[in-house]
Motif scaffolding. Structure first.
Motif, PDB file in Angstrom:
ATOM      1  N   LEU A  22       0.794  -1.213   0.000  1.00 41.45           N
ATOM      2  CA  LEU A  22       0.000   0.000   0.000  1.00 41.45           C
ATOM      3  C   LEU A  22       0.828   1.265   0.000  1.00 41.45           C
ATOM      4  O   LEU A  22       0.414   2.278  -0.546  1.00 41.45           O
ATOM      5  N   ILE A  23       2.013   1.213   0.602  1.00 43.57           N
ATOM      6  CA  ILE A  23       2.807   2.424   0.703  1.00 43.57           C
ATOM      7  C   ILE A  23       4.225   2.142   0.269  1.00 43.57           C
ATOM      8  O   ILE A  23       4.690   1.018   0.287  1.00 43.57           O
ATOM      9  N   ALA A  24       4.920   3.185  -0.129  1.00 42.84           N
ATOM     10  CA  ALA A  24       6.251   3.011  -0.699  1.00 42.84           C
ATOM     11  C   ALA A  24       7.304   2.790   0.363  1.00 42.84           C
ATOM     12  O   ALA A  24       8.222   2.025   0.190  1.00 42.84           O
ATOM     13  N   THR A  25       7.202   3.510   1.471  1.00 46.96           N
ATOM     14  CA  THR A  25       8.261   3.441   2.470  1.00 46.96           C
ATOM     15  C   THR A  25       7.670   3.242   3.852  1.00 46.96           C
ATOM     16  O   THR A  25       7.557   4.168   4.647  1.00 46.96           O
ATOM     17  N   PRO A  26       7.278   1.999   4.180  1.00 52.69           N
ATOM     18  CA  PRO A  26       6.741   1.748   5.506  1.00 52.69           C
ATOM     19  C   PRO A  26       7.778   2.071   6.564  1.00 52.69           C
ATOM     20  O   PRO A  26       8.961   1.823   6.390  1.00 52.69           O
ATOM     21  N   ALA A  27       7.326   2.641   7.668  1.00 49.67           N
ATOM     22  CA  ALA A  27       8.245   3.061   8.717  1.00 49.67           C
ATOM     23  C   ALA A  27       8.986   1.869   9.291  1.00 49.67           C
ATOM     24  O   ALA A  27       8.443   0.795   9.438  1.00 49.67           O
ATOM     25  N   LEU A  28      10.232   2.085   9.610  1.00 49.64           N
ATOM     26  CA  LEU A  28      11.001   1.010  10.215  1.00 49.64           C
ATOM     27  C   LEU A  28      10.431   0.688  11.582  1.00 49.64           C
ATOM     28  O   LEU A  28      10.073   1.569  12.359  1.00 49.64           O
ATOM     29  N   ALA A  29      10.367  -0.621  11.838  1.00 50.41           N
ATOM     30  CA  ALA A  29       9.826  -1.052  13.119  1.00 50.41           C
ATOM     31  C   ALA A  29      10.793  -0.709  14.243  1.00 50.41           C
ATOM     32  O   ALA A  29      11.995  -0.714  14.086  1.00 50.41           O
ATOM     33  N   GLN A  30      10.257  -0.405  15.385  1.00 53.57           N
ATOM     34  CA  GLN A  30      11.065  -0.120  16.556  1.00 53.57           C
ATOM     35  C   GLN A  30      10.639  -1.027  17.693  1.00 53.57           C
ATOM     36  O   GLN A  30       9.456  -1.310  17.866  1.00 53.57           O
ATOM     37  N   SER A  31      11.595  -1.473  18.450  1.00 54.91           N
ATOM     38  CA  SER A  31      11.267  -2.295  19.597  1.00 54.91           C
ATOM     39  C   SER A  31      10.529  -1.453  20.628  1.00 54.91           C
ATOM     40  O   SER A  31      10.829  -0.292  20.842  1.00 54.91           O
ATOM     41  N   ALA A  32       9.542  -2.065  21.261  1.00 53.33           N
ATOM     42  CA  ALA A  32       8.735  -1.330  22.235  1.00 53.33           C
ATOM     43  C   ALA A  32       9.419  -1.216  23.584  1.00 53.33           C
ATOM     44  O   ALA A  32       8.925  -0.568  24.482  1.00 53.33           O
ATOM     45  N   GLU A 283      19.499   0.008   5.871  1.00 55.72           N
ATOM     46  CA  GLU A 283      20.901  -0.091   5.457  1.00 55.72           C
ATOM     47  C   GLU A 283      21.162   0.589   4.121  1.00 55.72           C
ATOM     48  O   GLU A 283      22.221   0.406   3.524  1.00 55.72           O
ATOM     49  N   HIS A 284      20.178   1.360   3.642  1.00 56.58           N
ATOM     50  CA  HIS A 284      20.330   2.175   2.434  1.00 56.58           C
ATOM     51  C   HIS A 284      20.639   1.333   1.202  1.00 56.58           C
ATOM     52  O   HIS A 284      21.483   1.696   0.371  1.00 56.58           O
ATOM     53  N   LEU A 285      19.936   0.213   1.075  1.00 52.63           N
ATOM     54  CA  LEU A 285      20.041  -0.611  -0.114  1.00 52.63           C
ATOM     55  C   LEU A 285      19.039  -0.118  -1.158  1.00 52.63           C
ATOM     56  O   LEU A 285      18.115   0.633  -0.840  1.00 52.63           O
ATOM     57  N   PRO A 286      19.187  -0.532  -2.422  1.00 51.52           N
ATOM     58  CA  PRO A 286      18.194  -0.136  -3.432  1.00 51.52           C
ATOM     59  C   PRO A 286      16.788  -0.550  -3.014  1.00 51.52           C
ATOM     60  O   PRO A 286      16.575  -1.640  -2.472  1.00 51.52           O
ATOM     61  N   TYR A 287      15.820   0.326  -3.279  1.00 47.18           N
ATOM     62  CA  TYR A 287      14.438   0.073  -2.885  1.00 47.18           C
ATOM     63  C   TYR A 287      13.528   0.521  -4.024  1.00 47.18           C
ATOM     64  O   TYR A 287      12.810   1.510  -3.921  1.00 47.18           O
ATOM     65  N   PRO A 288      13.545  -0.187  -5.153  1.00 46.04           N
ATOM     66  CA  PRO A 288      12.760   0.241  -6.310  1.00 46.04           C
ATOM     67  C   PRO A 288      11.266   0.122  -6.071  1.00 46.04           C
ATOM     68  O   PRO A 288      10.794  -0.832  -5.453  1.00 46.04           O
TER      69      PRO A 288
END
Length: 752
Positions: A22-32, A283-288
């Motif tokens: 649904l979205i291009a850049t889902p937020a990175l998960a964070q430990s609670a 890690e700033h890898l390609p994300y087409p």
């Protein structure tokens, strides 16, 4: 969404896999909870690295003794196969393995692996769904040459699904994997050191003799389970890799083992793409993306191309007309199986495409309004007429094998030469071509003529546009590694130049799809997965507009997996590829999280609709749509059945497999059916043929959770015999309300 439904209340993934679609850049998960140390240890217990839901345990010598799913407590380490997490191979080919591992005094996140000849420092960083391992220090004893640093391999007991290219192995309950995080960390194993990586136990052809092979993967199947592996090579000096190819040196940090880095992860199988998405972004890898969605989760990644052998400025309007009739939004040039180029290597457009980037931009602009233009390439193939070779002198940066010295003078007219060796060859050094000075020579045979002397016979002079010359005894004769078509390959600097050229071409012309055919040549230049990364990732990084750029390739690798949109081998309807082959291919695609694809489907205006429907249905039976509808504008313009064929292609390209079909190996024939006329599927013994009807496309796509319902049609596609055991009693009618529209006739189409 709780991670894998494992009851880990303090470990939350935002959105899950559904968010990727649904979205291009889902937020990175964070430990609670507050982040704990990446490495933990207790007295008498293994040193543990947390990587999502994977616990990677090390003993006091740095050997991996645990690969545990922390949710269920299952250990996936293959019994008795304790190998070092990291080691080094020295210049003499011997492996130096740590005898102890300790915490660094300078940084508690760094572990120091000490062997007899070398010391390796690895920094471990913990993230919500994965951990990273990075070499931050490497010291060797005086005079010791460290040639390569292997990671693992990690020996697992997983046998169900092994994704070689994606670097993930999984069963029904758990998935674990590794991901190279830079171009210098190669997914796979150095073949010259197979003995240290379970070489004899690795399955070389896991998908059958004719199935897809992948020697560039961070994962591999074995006779007892699977392995996860990677390595970094030292290119601070010239190295002779497998088959005798000499490469390097490579400047900068990429030429050194320092900064070798990978991610390790473990999760529920249905969350693998979520984890890989977070690794790519973190890690700033390609994300087409395509239309804003990550390509790995977007249906649009599978969009078909009308692949034309003759696309150009003269027939673009016809191509667009036919593509629109087929419901296809991409016209694609596959001219001569190489693309619209004057030569492969420098990749300048030929006159058919206008002869320049500016003219091609005008062609692309003409096609604008929902139609995209794509081009075929041959990756690292360099044709003999390309400026890298001709006119003389040819570029010095062509991959080479062994160098021998002439033992006798060679006159300009001689057709036999003598040297102090046979010049090697074999493996990926193919062809029989030598370079002496600026001249290229070929030969037909070589035999030992005496002590320390070999005779080369059938020598042909002045090849590849060079000129014959005379050479004294002692002159160097160097073996040239040819490509599969008899041209040359480029070394890494040329690969980088090709990447820049193709990215510039896309930026200036507006071309939005591309195929890197023959991509294995970047590996066979000696650089293995690093060559994949430099070409495929190198192009992507230089694109001005990355969204919607679709790239195919003949082969994937762990170093280019994130960038590669799809793989689309073979096809149905060709003499050298068939349904069985495409099924094998799709087993590979599914294991590696690539879109399921049927490859190429040949069409023409003279074909019967029934034969096209049959082939489309074969693809649908394994869930695959075709990436290419391959044809020519002349073949369509001159055909008497073109409109009907393209209408069938339009319907077929919108089909999707339904999970309720119990046997995806069944061959099927699709007919159009207007709801609500429906019949149930009644399974019967394979290999019977089911001739079934598709629900109207828009109804099916909106109601994808419904069972796949169809009616029988007993027309036989040309060349396909219906089993005599098949009869109408194998179908039963579902009670339904009276139809408001008449059922579709079961009579044969008039054109069949």
């Amino acid at each position: 969404m709780i991670w894998g439904n494992r009851g880990q209340k303090n470990f939350l993934i935002a959105g899950g896999l559904s968010s990727l679609a649904l979205i291009a850049t889902p937020a990175l998960a964070q430990s609670a909870v507050a982040a704990g140390p990446a490495i933990t240890a207790q007295a008498g217990r293994p040193l543990r690295i947390r990587a999502g839901f994977l616990s990677l345990g090390l003993d006091s010598t740095g050997r991996v003794v645990e690969l545990k799913d922390t949710g269920k407590g299952t250990d996936y380490l293959s019994a008795g196969r304790w190998l070092p997490l990291v080691s080094v191979v020295l210049g003499d080919g011997k492996q130096d393995v740590a005898t102890q591992v300790k915490v660094s005094r300078r940084d508690r996140h760094v572990r120091v692996f000490s062997g007899d000849q070398a010391l390796v420092e690895v920094k471990v960083a913990n993230h919500a769904t994965y951990a990273t391992l990075e070499v931050v220090g490497l010291d060797a004893a005086p005079g010791v040459d460290v040639r390569t640093l292997p990671w693992g391999p990690l020996a697992t007991s997983v046998t169900d699904t092994v994704g070689e290219a994606v670097g993930v192995v999984r069963d029904s309950g758990f998935a674990l994997g590794i991901t190279p995080l830079n171009d210098g960390t190669v997914g796979g194993w150095p073949k010259e050191f197979d003995a240290y990586g379970f070489g004899s136990e690795v399955k070389l052809k896991p998908y059958g003799e004719a199935g897809p092979q992948n020697e560039w993967g961070a994962a591999a199947k074995t006779s007892w389970g699977s392995i996860l592996r990677a390595y970094s090579y030292d290119y601070s000096t010239v190295r002779t890799r497998e088959d005798g190819i000499r490469i390097g040196p490579l400047p900068g940090f990429e030429g050194r083992i320092l900064r070798s880095k990978l991610a390790v992860h473990g999760s529920a199988p249905d969350l693998v793409l979520t984890v890989l998405s977070q690794i790519a972004q973190g890690e700033h890898l390609p994300y087409p993306t395509v239309d804003g969605q990550w390509q790995k989760a977007a249906r649009a990644t599978r969009q078909p191309f009308l692949a034309l052998s003759s696309l150009g400025t003269s027939n673009l309007s016809d191509a667009m007309k036919f593509a629109k009739q087929a419901g296809i939004k991409n016209v694609y040039s596959v001219q001569g199986a190489a693309g619209p180029w004057t030569s492969t290597g420098h990749y300048q457009f030929n006159s058919g495409f206008g002869g320049s980037d500016a003219a091609t931009a005008q062609l692309v602009a003409t096609a604008a309004g929902g139609m995209r233009v794509g081009v075929h390439t041959l990756a690292n193939f360099i044709q003999a007429n390309d400026p890298y070779i001709s006119p003389a002198p040819a570029d010095k940066r062509l991959p080479v094998g062994a160098t021998v010295k002439l033992t006798r003078a060679l006159a300009a007219s001689d057709t036999t030469l003598y040297a102090d060796g046979d010049s090697g060859g074999g493996g990926h050094i193919i062809g029989r071509r030598l370079r002496i000075g600026d001249e290229f020579l070929t030969y037909s045979g070589v035999t030992q003529a005496g002590a320390g002397e070999w005779q080369f016979t059938g020598v042909r002079r002045a090849q590849w546009g060079s000129a014959a010359a005379a050479y004294p005894a002692g002159a160097d004769a160097t073996r040239i590694a040819e490509n599969q078509y008899g041209g040359a390959r480029g070394d890494l600097p040329i690969i980088d130049e090709i990447a820049t050229r193709l990215a510039t071409m896309a930026n200036t012309s507006g071309v939005r799809s591309i195929s890197y055919d023959g991509l294995e040549e970047v590996s066979w230049s000696g650089w293995r997965g690093q060559g994949f990364a430099h070409l495929v990732n190198g192009i992507y990084r230089q694109l001005d507009s990355q969204d919607g750029f679709i790239c195919e390739a003949s082969n994937p690798s762990s170093n280019s997996w994130f960038t590669q949109s799809r793989i689309s081998w073979g096809g149905i309807g060709w003499s050298d590829s068939n349904y069985t082959q495409v099924t094998r291919n799709n087993n590979f695609y599914r294991a590696n999280f690539f879109p399921v694809m049927g490859g190429s489907l040949p069409i023409s205006g003279g074909m019967s609709t029934l034969s096209v429907e049959h082939n489309l249905a074969l693809g649908a039976s394994i869930g695959a749509n075709f990436g290419w509808f391959q044809t020519s504008t002349d073949g369509l313009a001159q055909g008497s059945n073109t409109a009907a064929v393209l209408t069938v292609c339009r319907q077929g390209s919108r089909m999707s497999v339904c999970p309720s079909v119990p046997d995806l190996s069944l061959q099927v024939h699709v007919r159009t059916l207007v709801p609500p006329a429906r019949l149930d599927y009644i399974p019967f013994t394979s290999p019977s043929f089911v001739y079934m009807c598709e629900l109207k496309a828009e109804s099916f796509l909106m109601r994808g959770s419904l069972p796949w319902l169809f009616r029988p049609s007993f027309e036989e596609p040309q060349g396909v015999a219906m089993p005599s055991s098949m009869n109408r009693r194998q179908f039963k009618r579902r009670p339904r309300a009276a139809a408001t529209t008449s059922p579709v006739s079961t009579s044969s189409p008039s054109n069949t």
